[in-house]
Design an enzyme around this catalytic site. Sequence first.
Site, PDB file in Angstrom:
ATOM      1  N   SER A 138      45.473  40.579  43.212  1.00  0.00           N
ATOM      2  CA  SER A 138      46.162  41.840  42.978  1.00  0.00           C
ATOM      3  C   SER A 138      45.177  42.974  43.214  1.00  0.00           C
ATOM      4  CB  SER A 138      46.672  41.886  41.531  1.00  0.00           C
ATOM      5  OG  SER A 138      47.081  43.190  41.170  1.00  0.00           O
ATOM      6  N   TYR A 151      45.625  41.230  31.505  1.00  0.00           N
ATOM      7  CA  TYR A 151      45.891  40.789  32.874  1.00  0.00           C
ATOM      8  C   TYR A 151      44.800  41.264  33.825  1.00  0.00           C
ATOM      9  CZ  TYR A 151      48.315  40.389  37.383  1.00  0.00           C
ATOM     10  OH  TYR A 151      48.643  40.094  38.683  1.00  0.00           O
TER      11      TYR A 151
END
Length: 329
Positions: A138, A151
């Site tokens: 990501s 996260y």
Amino acid sequence: MGQVVVVTGASGGIGRASAVAFARRGDKVALLARGESGLEGAVRDVTAAGGTGLPIPVDVADHEQVEAAADRVEKELGPIDVWVNVAFASVFAPFLEIEPSEFKRTTEVTYLGYVHGTRAALRRMKPRDHGTIVQVGSALAYRGIPLQSAYCGAKHATQGFHDSLRCELLHDRSNVHVTMVQMPAVNTPQFSWVLSRLPKHPQPVPPIFQPEVAADAVVYAADHPRRREYWVGAPTVATLIANKFAAGLLDRYLARTGYKAQQTDQPAEKAANLWQPADQERDYGAHGAFDNRSTSRSFQTWASRHRGLIGALAAGATAAAVSLTRNQR
């Protein structure tokens, strides 16, 4: 003849879309996830796309379950050619509102799940000196944002793990390759089932891409794994470049905008899949709730794959402009 591919987190989102993308090539796809209904739906999609699906209920935070799954894959489908790590967990909340047990669980799934999957793949690939591991990352692997500290921390850890492992494989002159695909905001079901303590329903930070854009990049990376990493979508490129050259300014920008950008105007739902799968009884599919706001194309991703062509066209255009200028003179 198709390859044997393992996809973790295969019951929804990018994992589900990636499994279908591999199936379209006739691959045999092992589908690793927790939710039984989601896995059943994934098998149907893979079969309809022309592949063979093998559903295996697995919690990737448990390395013994992952090892057992890898054994089963090789017994039933054959030697693993490609392993794709996608599975993750998250909590949407300010840091002090995340319980230590929740932070730990997020890290065990999102970071250690990748470690366990990579270990299981390497233990089988290295003796054969063949195979590819794709880590689905990501933009948040480089740039942390508010309300997602657990996260973001896990994705940063995965990035460091990836760098280290790649160096080791290069040192060994191994024909096993590892590459990472850094994703933008994607329309996945996570925003309907992630544990959230936000007052409003969470959303991906716009612009939002459909999971098929991400899946297409995963398949391409699996076929071209010598590149260290791939960046998907112009927002990913912009974020990573801005973070490299103006991280402090980006901190302040995200402090002003990051809370609102990650929430809709709708009341928050209370479903949570941190401890138990949200798709145990219900199949969410690959897409989330933002189809009407998501795009199915990324010119940047296409251009990234065709850098030679883009360079040649740019050189040709430059040469033509210079020639035209000279003639005008």
